[in-house]
Every structure is written in structure tokens, then in C-alpha cells.
Design a protein around this motif. Structure first.
Motif, mmCIF file in Angstrom:
data_model
loop_
_atom_site.group_PDB
_atom_site.id
_atom_site.type_symbol
_atom_site.label_atom_id
_atom_site.label_comp_id
_atom_site.label_asym_id
_atom_site.label_seq_id
_atom_site.Cartn_x
_atom_site.Cartn_y
_atom_site.Cartn_z
ATOM 1 N N ALA A 43 0.434 -1.061 -0.027
ATOM 2 C CA ALA A 43 -0.339 0.383 0.316
ATOM 3 C C ALA A 43 0.673 1.006 -0.009
ATOM 4 C CB ALA A 43 -1.199 0.333 1.682
ATOM 5 N N THR A 44 2.101 1.085 0.485
ATOM 6 C CA THR A 44 3.456 2.480 0.684
ATOM 7 C C THR A 44 3.410 2.540 -1.157
ATOM 8 O OG1 THR A 44 3.858 1.583 2.637
ATOM 9 C CG2 THR A 44 4.743 3.329 1.760
ATOM 10 N N ILE A 45 3.360 1.844 -2.103
ATOM 11 C CA ILE A 45 3.776 1.919 -2.909
ATOM 12 C C ILE A 45 3.340 2.737 -3.822
ATOM 13 C CG2 ILE A 45 4.581 1.013 -5.322
ATOM 14 C CD1 ILE A 45 4.778 -1.903 -4.249
ATOM 15 N N PRO A 46 1.986 3.199 -4.082
ATOM 16 C CA PRO A 46 1.669 4.204 -4.248
ATOM 17 C C PRO A 46 1.588 5.575 -3.542
ATOM 18 C CG PRO A 46 -0.255 2.957 -3.650
ATOM 19 C CD PRO A 46 1.192 1.959 -3.441
ATOM 20 N N LEU A 47 1.498 5.672 -2.102
ATOM 21 C CA LEU A 47 1.687 6.920 -1.595
ATOM 22 C C LEU A 47 2.906 7.444 -1.855
ATOM 23 C CD1 LEU A 47 1.166 8.779 0.348
ATOM 24 C CD2 LEU A 47 2.202 7.018 2.344
ATOM 25 N N ALA A 48 4.450 6.638 -2.176
ATOM 26 C CA ALA A 48 5.327 6.998 -1.936
ATOM 27 C C ALA A 48 5.292 7.398 -3.538
ATOM 28 C CB ALA A 48 6.306 5.773 -2.189
ATOM 29 N N GLY A 49 4.654 6.912 -4.562
ATOM 30 C CA GLY A 49 4.298 7.535 -5.901
ATOM 31 C C GLY A 49 4.504 9.328 -6.038
ATOM 32 N N TRP A 50 3.012 9.557 -4.758
ATOM 33 C CA TRP A 50 1.903 9.946 -5.245
ATOM 34 C C TRP A 50 2.733 11.660 -4.590
ATOM 35 C CZ3 TRP A 50 0.314 13.259 -0.898
ATOM 36 C CH2 TRP A 50 -0.400 14.740 -1.057
ATOM 37 N N VAL A 51 4.021 11.274 -3.200
ATOM 38 C CA VAL A 51 5.043 11.798 -2.505
ATOM 39 C C VAL A 51 6.017 12.064 -4.155
ATOM 40 C CG1 VAL A 51 6.119 12.353 -0.770
ATOM 41 C CG2 VAL A 51 4.022 11.132 -0.066
ATOM 42 N N GLY A 52 6.599 11.655 -4.584
ATOM 43 C CA GLY A 52 7.202 11.385 -5.348
ATOM 44 C C GLY A 52 6.566 13.040 -6.429
ATOM 45 N N ALA A 53 5.331 11.851 -7.218
ATOM 46 C CA ALA A 53 5.158 13.105 -8.042
ATOM 47 C C ALA A 53 5.554 14.889 -7.199
ATOM 48 C CB ALA A 53 3.849 12.353 -8.596
ATOM 49 N N ARG A 54 4.602 15.145 -6.331
ATOM 50 C CA ARG A 54 4.114 16.125 -5.790
ATOM 51 C C ARG A 54 5.409 17.124 -5.341
ATOM 52 N NH1 ARG A 54 -0.134 14.774 -6.922
ATOM 53 N NH2 ARG A 54 0.646 16.200 -9.081
ATOM 54 N N THR A 55 6.455 16.425 -4.780
ATOM 55 C CA THR A 55 7.849 17.038 -4.747
ATOM 56 C C THR A 55 8.419 17.174 -6.105
ATOM 57 O OG1 THR A 55 7.994 15.093 -3.501
ATOM 58 C CG2 THR A 55 10.074 16.282 -4.419
ATOM 59 N N TRP A 56 7.812 16.170 -7.163
ATOM 60 C CA TRP A 56 8.337 16.800 -9.277
ATOM 61 C C TRP A 56 7.752 18.150 -9.289
ATOM 62 C CZ3 TRP A 56 11.628 17.435 -12.667
ATOM 63 C CH2 TRP A 56 11.002 17.373 -13.786
ATOM 64 N N ASP A 57 6.282 18.086 -9.133
ATOM 65 C CA ASP A 57 6.011 19.229 -9.249
ATOM 66 C C ASP A 57 6.578 20.903 -8.394
ATOM 67 O OD1 ASP A 57 4.387 17.884 -10.803
ATOM 68 O OD2 ASP A 57 2.929 17.516 -9.709
ATOM 69 N N THR A 58 6.868 20.692 -7.086
ATOM 70 C CA THR A 58 7.279 21.593 -6.328
ATOM 71 C C THR A 58 8.760 22.112 -7.023
ATOM 72 O OG1 THR A 58 6.107 20.463 -4.444
ATOM 73 C CG2 THR A 58 8.019 22.179 -4.039
ATOM 74 N N GLN A 59 9.256 20.363 -6.992
ATOM 75 C CA GLN A 59 11.188 21.251 -7.721
ATOM 76 C C GLN A 59 11.125 22.096 -8.834
ATOM 77 O OE1 GLN A 59 12.578 21.142 -4.607
ATOM 78 N NE2 GLN A 59 14.222 20.120 -4.972
ATOM 79 N N SER A 60 10.382 21.181 -9.758
ATOM 80 C CA SER A 60 10.220 21.662 -11.188
ATOM 81 C C SER A 60 9.671 23.580 -11.017
ATOM 82 C CB SER A 60 9.584 21.002 -11.409
ATOM 83 O OG SER A 60 8.846 19.628 -12.234
ATOM 84 N N ALA A 61 8.663 23.308 -10.395
ATOM 85 C CA ALA A 61 7.898 25.269 -10.366
ATOM 86 C C ALA A 61 9.330 25.435 -9.308
ATOM 87 C CB ALA A 61 7.250 25.240 -9.590
ATOM 88 N N LEU A 62 10.685 25.419 -8.929
ATOM 89 C CA LEU A 62 11.574 26.237 -8.146
ATOM 90 C C LEU A 62 12.437 25.833 -8.922
ATOM 91 C CD1 LEU A 62 13.361 27.174 -5.775
ATOM 92 C CD2 LEU A 62 13.318 25.421 -4.405
ATOM 93 N N ALA A 63 12.872 25.304 -9.790
ATOM 94 C CA ALA A 63 13.902 24.602 -10.848
ATOM 95 C C ALA A 63 13.501 26.352 -11.571
ATOM 96 C CB ALA A 63 14.220 23.691 -11.945
ATOM 97 N N VAL A 64 12.392 26.538 -12.589
ATOM 98 C CA VAL A 64 11.856 27.123 -13.508
ATOM 99 C C VAL A 64 11.982 28.652 -12.837
ATOM 100 C CG1 VAL A 64 9.572 28.427 -14.781
ATOM 101 C CG2 VAL A 64 10.201 26.193 -14.212
ATOM 102 N N GLN A 65 11.379 29.518 -11.306
ATOM 103 C CA GLN A 65 11.559 30.094 -11.000
ATOM 104 C C GLN A 65 13.401 30.750 -10.444
ATOM 105 O OE1 GLN A 65 10.113 30.185 -7.317
ATOM 106 N NE2 GLN A 65 10.583 32.201 -6.358
ATOM 107 N N GLN A 66 13.479 29.753 -10.410
ATOM 108 C CA GLN A 66 15.266 30.021 -9.561
ATOM 109 C C GLN A 66 15.842 30.487 -11.428
ATOM 110 O OE1 GLN A 66 16.882 27.145 -7.862
ATOM 111 N NE2 GLN A 66 16.013 27.969 -6.285
ATOM 112 N N THR A 67 15.772 29.629 -12.460
ATOM 113 C CA THR A 67 15.805 29.879 -14.174
ATOM 114 C C THR A 67 15.551 31.277 -14.548
ATOM 115 O OG1 THR A 67 16.243 27.080 -14.024
ATOM 116 C CG2 THR A 67 16.233 28.766 -16.043
ATOM 117 N N ALA A 68 14.667 31.610 -14.388
ATOM 118 C CA ALA A 68 14.156 32.690 -14.677
ATOM 119 C C ALA A 68 14.653 34.325 -13.624
ATOM 120 C CB ALA A 68 12.642 33.346 -15.124
#
Length: 198
Positions: A43-68
Motif C-alpha cells: 500500500a505504500t507504493i502508490p503513496l510513495a509515487g504520489w509523494v514523489g510526484a508532488r515533490t517533482w511538481d514543487t522542485q520543477s516549479a522551483l527550478a523554473v523560478q530560479q532559472t528565470a
């Protein structure tokens, strides 16, 4: 004693069915605990995937902001690089090298220590990142770093859950083994006592 996985799985299957005459209450409890732990890990597998996806969204937004926001400028060193030594016992290692430098930001000239290669002379050009105020900053987060961090967060969560499940199962099995040993001791004592009375 079970010495291999197949033997343990056979006992686990019998414990879940509960029909075998040698299966005790503790065996059924261990079988249920093993199933619960396995379900928790799965049951932790989909939870870990969801947390990883949320982290990816946050980190991607941060990368775009810092690059700009951050800009790559050329700084000129004002002196030769100075090395900082790290000493561990008799071993001395060069930890880093830095040099004072200046760079232009609009009509102003900024100063600061920049990280350079060892042996960089005075007057060398060095590329540095600066923030919107022209102050020295770290390089912006890259898309690759954002992906790696999101994968690491998801895997770390799953491994933590797996370790917790293993610890719970180990503790539960230890308690059940103690209960089994006490029951065996009582039954053996009762059996030996009954045979000695004849």
C-alpha cells in the motif's frame, strides 16, 4: 525450525487456513501479521509515487523560478586563489579555493569571494550566478536535479515504510516465539509430569 523461504510460506499458508492440527493460535497470529505487513508495504507504493510526484511538481516549479530569476555574469578575480586546508590528524587536504572578485551589475560594481579552480591567478574571468539584486547566488536547480530529488524522496518513503514493517514483523514474531516457547515448556512439563505418575 524453518530454514528456507518455501518452508516458511507453507507454514504461513497453513496458518491462514487454520485447518492443520498442528497449527496453533500463535501460528495463525503470525500468519495474519505477515499478511498485514505485506499489505502495508504494497500500500505504500502508490503513496510513495504520489509523494514523489508532488515533490517533482514543487522542485520543477522551483527550478523554473530560479532559472528565470538568476543570471550568469562574468566576474574578474582581484587576487590569486587562496586554498582552505582541512586537517585530519597528520593528513592535510585542500578543501576549497576562493578568490576575491568583482563583477558589474547595471551601473554598479559588486564584490565578493568566488569559488575558483586551484591556482587561478588574479585577473582571471570566472562565470558566477547572481540573484535579481546582483548578489552572488547558487546555480539554479536543474530539471535533472529536480527529477533525482523527487525519485529519492519517493524511494526514501517506501524504504522507510518497508523498514518499519520489517521492524513490526520482527518484534511481533519475537513476542510470538516467546509465547510459543512458554506454551511448549508448560506442555512438556505437563507431559513429563503425567508420564512419571504412572
Amino acid at each position: 525450525m524453518m530454514r528456507n523461504t518455501s518452508g516458511y510460506l507453507r507454514v504461513l499458508r497453513r496458518g491462514l487456513r487454520g485447518r492443520h492440527p498442528l497449527i496453533r493460535r500463535t501460528d495463525r497470529a503470525e500468519a495474519r501479521l505477515a499478511v498485514a505487513v505485506l499489505l502495508l508495504v504494497l500500500a505504500t507504493i502508490p503513496l510513495a509515487g504520489w509523494v514523489g510526484a508532488r515533490t517533482w511538481d514543487t522542485q520543477s516549479a522551483l527550478a523554473v523560478q530560479q532559472t528565470a530569476e538568476r543570471t550568469l555574469v562574468t566576474a574578474k578575480t582581484q587576487a590569486a586563489a587562496e586554498t582552505t586546508d582541512a586537517t585530519a590528524g597528520e593528513l592535510t587536504m585542500v578543501a576549497s579555493a576562493s578568490a576575491p572578485a568583482t563583477w558589474a551589475w547595471g551601473d554598479e560594481k559588486r564584490r565578493g569571494d568566488v569559488t575558483v579552480d586551484y591556482g587561478t591567478p588574479a585577473g582571471a574571468d570566472v562565470q558566477i550566478w547572481v540573484d535579481p539584486n546582483g548578489e552572488q547566488a547558487l546555480a539554479p536547480l536543474s530539471a535533472t536535479s529536480a527529477k533525482i530529488s523527487s525519485v529519492l524522496v519517493g524511494l526514501s518513503l517506501w524504504f522507510a515504510a518497508a523498514l518499519l514493517a520489517a521492524a513490526v514483523f520482527g518484534y511481533g514474531r519475537w513476542r510470538l516465539d516467546r509465547t510459543r516457547n512458554r506454551e511448549w515448556s508448560r506442555e512438556i512439563a505437563a507431559f513429563l509430569g503425567s508420564t512419571s505418575s504412572h
